[in-house]
Design an enzyme around this catalytic site. Structure first.
Site, PDB file in Angstrom:
ATOM      1  N   GLY A 240      47.691  34.891  32.925  1.00  0.00           N
ATOM      2  CA  GLY A 240      46.468  35.031  33.702  1.00  0.00           C
ATOM      3  C   GLY A 240      45.777  36.373  33.686  1.00  0.00           C
ATOM      4  O   GLY A 240      44.650  36.477  34.180  1.00  0.00           O
ATOM      5  N   GLU A 276      53.917  34.285  30.887  1.00  0.00           N
ATOM      6  CA  GLU A 276      53.283  33.271  30.031  1.00  0.00           C
ATOM      7  C   GLU A 276      51.873  33.710  29.643  1.00  0.00           C
ATOM      8  O   GLU A 276      50.895  33.036  29.965  1.00  0.00           O
ATOM      9  CB  GLU A 276      53.190  31.937  30.782  1.00  0.00           C
ATOM     10  CG  GLU A 276      54.501  31.370  31.265  1.00  0.00           C
ATOM     11  CD  GLU A 276      54.307  30.150  32.168  1.00  0.00           C
ATOM     12  OE1 GLU A 276      53.155  29.851  32.556  1.00  0.00           O
ATOM     13  OE2 GLU A 276      55.304  29.507  32.492  1.00  0.00           O
ATOM     14  N   PRO A 277      51.722  34.840  28.978  1.00  0.00           N
ATOM     15  CA  PRO A 277      50.375  35.297  28.647  1.00  0.00           C
ATOM     16  C   PRO A 277      49.800  34.532  27.461  1.00  0.00           C
ATOM     17  O   PRO A 277      50.517  34.226  26.499  1.00  0.00           O
ATOM     18  CB  PRO A 277      50.601  36.762  28.244  1.00  0.00           C
ATOM     19  CG  PRO A 277      51.980  36.758  27.658  1.00  0.00           C
ATOM     20  CD  PRO A 277      52.759  35.726  28.441  1.00  0.00           C
ATOM     21  N   ARG A 279      45.676  34.510  26.785  1.00  0.00           N
ATOM     22  CA  ARG A 279      44.481  35.261  26.459  1.00  0.00           C
ATOM     23  C   ARG A 279      44.775  36.736  26.158  1.00  0.00           C
ATOM     24  O   ARG A 279      44.189  37.322  25.246  1.00  0.00           O
ATOM     25  CB  ARG A 279      43.539  35.160  27.663  1.00  0.00           C
ATOM     26  CG  ARG A 279      42.144  35.626  27.422  1.00  0.00           C
ATOM     27  CD  ARG A 279      41.361  35.675  28.737  1.00  0.00           C
ATOM     28  NE  ARG A 279      41.490  34.537  29.595  1.00  0.00           N
ATOM     29  CZ  ARG A 279      40.632  33.505  29.655  1.00  0.00           C
ATOM     30  NH1 ARG A 279      39.572  33.503  28.871  1.00  0.00           N
ATOM     31  NH2 ARG A 279      40.831  32.516  30.492  1.00  0.00           N
ATOM     32  N   TYR A 319      32.209  27.532  31.203  1.00  0.00           N
ATOM     33  CA  TYR A 319      32.509  28.507  32.270  1.00  0.00           C
ATOM     34  C   TYR A 319      31.438  29.593  32.388  1.00  0.00           C
ATOM     35  O   TYR A 319      31.713  30.642  32.975  1.00  0.00           O
ATOM     36  CB  TYR A 319      33.841  29.218  32.001  1.00  0.00           C
ATOM     37  CG  TYR A 319      34.957  28.353  31.499  1.00  0.00           C
ATOM     38  CD1 TYR A 319      35.575  27.423  32.338  1.00  0.00           C
ATOM     39  CD2 TYR A 319      35.421  28.474  30.197  1.00  0.00           C
ATOM     40  CE1 TYR A 319      36.615  26.636  31.863  1.00  0.00           C
ATOM     41  CE2 TYR A 319      36.465  27.700  29.727  1.00  0.00           C
ATOM     42  CZ  TYR A 319      37.052  26.775  30.565  1.00  0.00           C
ATOM     43  OH  TYR A 319      38.080  26.009  30.099  1.00  0.00           O
ATOM     44  N   CYS A 344      22.523  19.069  20.297  1.00  0.00           N
ATOM     45  CA  CYS A 344      21.382  18.554  21.059  1.00  0.00           C
ATOM     46  C   CYS A 344      21.631  18.555  22.558  1.00  0.00           C
ATOM     47  O   CYS A 344      21.625  17.506  23.208  1.00  0.00           O
ATOM     48  CB  CYS A 344      21.049  17.161  20.556  1.00  0.00           C
ATOM     49  SG  CYS A 344      20.579  17.253  18.836  1.00  0.00           S
ATOM     50  N   GLU A 345      21.917  19.707  23.097  1.00  0.00           N
ATOM     51  CA  GLU A 345      22.058  19.881  24.542  1.00  0.00           C
ATOM     52  C   GLU A 345      21.568  21.270  24.881  1.00  0.00           C
ATOM     53  O   GLU A 345      21.856  22.222  24.165  1.00  0.00           O
ATOM     54  CB  GLU A 345      23.537  19.827  24.974  1.00  0.00           C
ATOM     55  CG  GLU A 345      24.173  18.504  24.813  1.00  0.00           C
ATOM     56  CD  GLU A 345      25.456  18.390  25.622  1.00  0.00           C
ATOM     57  OE1 GLU A 345      25.608  19.108  26.627  1.00  0.00           O
ATOM     58  OE2 GLU A 345      26.284  17.568  25.217  1.00  0.00           O
TER      59      GLU A 345
END
Ligand code: LLP
Length: 430
Positions: A240, A276-277, A279, A319, A344-345
């Site tokens: 985290g 538990e890294p 990122r 996000y 197409c959004e």
């Protein structure tokens, strides 16, 4: 820090010009730096010293490419997995079974069987019902499952709501108030060996305070569980820690500060610590390399249409994530543009009113900090090929995932026999 630098006016990954990769492989393409990943693993390990033998279990979900896992396994990291697929990827890439932690709120009996037969360090259980299922599976196989409960400490992580996991109304973990009863029940179940406690309160945390608060609660729970007669050998503190995305924003706490806090709060627990890294290890080790297709006038700012899209990098759409965008060979000058993909959004927008290097159609640009939760979350939406991945190591580089092209996508579908057969093949018409 990372290993993506301008050399003679052209962005390199370690010693390899990104333009050379784009020429050889095409765009869009993910490019990862081995040196950056290894450095991050080393920095974290050093920050934890002198804790005895902590287990750094890399969160495979951040980037499950076999070459990435193999790089980290070679550096001694274990793996945090959340599915049978991740378990198999970790083992296939060389992670030792005794360094694997199996997390996740919905493990199935098949996944439990896979990990019990293949071996692992522990299951992080998220409910009593899961403990009961694991007990049945382990008993049937004649094995003993090493377990911890992931507890929900009811702490607000202060990160994006979609990646906060430690608040009472999130789906994760056993409420901390219910933990003593859950441990008592698990200890009485056959086939389980209670050995630890686990916690993970969210991702991209930019403040250590909520982590520290959660760890204090874990420390108190460990004391309570031991007083009740349980053996607690392992404490899994989750992942985290946030990483810098926007160089103009205040940087998140350093791995050194994180390690110092862990040593201060948990160093005296007399338990093996696990982290538990995800990122933190791979985030800054990757870029998404893309090419400007065209520039289209816009009401306020021109649209820079690039050949990567939300299917390749979902984080901005999901996000509102901010990724730095830089030219590979800056021409000089800046401009304010909206950077968008071809999907197409309207959500297929990487950046709005972004001040960035001036570019022209045909120029290469990178989205930085795209090593974590980027290729891992990509799809073929809009029938776009699945983007390839390249690993760089010094002067060497290799394609570590091929582009999954449209022929393979079409070949993966089938038309049932009650539907009319297509009159001709799907290739280009002559
Ligand atoms: N452990 C558990 C149990 C997790 O659920 C996660 C991430 C991690 C470890 C690793 O967290 P990290 O160190 O990478 O923050 N797709 C989102 C992030 C989702 C994180 C899910 N769980 C994003 O792109 O921001």
């Amino acid at each position: 820090m990372d290993h993506f630098e301008l050399r003679q006016g052209s962005l390199h990954c370690e010693e390899v010009p990104l333009a050379a990769i784009a020429d050889a492989v095409g765009t869009p393409v993910y490019v990862y730096s081995s040196a950056t990943m290894l450095r991050h693993a080393d920095v974290l390990r050093a920050a934890l010293e002198p804790l005895p033998d902590p287990l750094i279990a890399y969160a495979v979900k951040a980037n499950p490419n076999a070459a990435v896992i193999a790089t980290l396994a070679g550096a001694g990291l274990g793996a945090d997995v959340v599915s049978g697929g991740e378990y198999r990827r970790a083992r296939a890439a060389g992670v030792a079974a005794e360094k694997i932690v199996f997390s996740g709120v919905g493990k199935t009996a098949e996944e439990m069987t896979l990990a019990l037969e293949g071996g692992l360090f522990q299951f992080n259980l998220e409910s009593l019902a899961e403990a009961e299922m694991l007990s049945e599976v382990a008993t049937r196989l004649g094995r003993t499952a090493p377990v911890a409960f992931r507890i929900n400490p009811d702490v607000l992580a202060g990160t994006h709501a979609k990646i906060s996991t430690g608040a009472a109304d999130n789906k994760f973990g056993v409420p901390i108030a219910d933990a003593p009863a859950a441990y008592a029940r698990a200890a009485a179940l056959p086939g389980l060996e209670v050995q630890g406690v686990a916690v993970h309160i969210g991702s991209q945390l930019t403040d250590l305070a909520p982590l520290e608060q959660a760890f204090f609660k874990v420390g108190a729970l460990i004391a309570e569980l031991r007083a009740a007669g349980h053996t607690i050998r392992a404490a899994d503190l989750g992942g985290g820690l946030g990483i810098p995305y926007d160089p103009s924003a205040p940087p998140p706490p350093s791995p050194e500060a994180y390690g110092a806090m862990i040593r201060r709060v948990a160093g005296g627990w007399d338990a093996r610590l696990l982290l538990e890294p995800g990122r933190l290890i791979v985030g800054n080790a990757g870029v998404l390399l893309t090419r400007v297709i065209r520039v289209k006038p816009g009401a306020r700012h021109p649209f820079l249409v690039v050949d990567a899209a939300m299917n390749d990098l979902m984080r901005p759409a999901l996000y509102d994530a901010w990724h730095a965008i830089d030219a590979v060979s800056p021409r000089g000058g800046r401009e304010t543009v909206n950077v968008v993909g071809p999907v197409c959004e309207t959500g297929d927008t990487f950046a709005t009113a972004r001040d960035m290097d001036r570019t022209q159609p045909g120029d290469l640009v990178v989205f930085r900090t795209a090593g974590a939760y980027a290729a891992a979350m990509s799809s073929t939406y809009n029938s776009r090929p699945l983007t390839p991945e390249v690993l760089v190591d010094g002067p060497r580089w290799a394609v570590v995932r091929e582009r999954v092209d449209i022929e393979r996508l079409i070949a993966g579908d089938s038309i049932p026999d009650w539907l009319p057969r297509p009159p001709c093949n799907t290739g280009p018409s002559r």
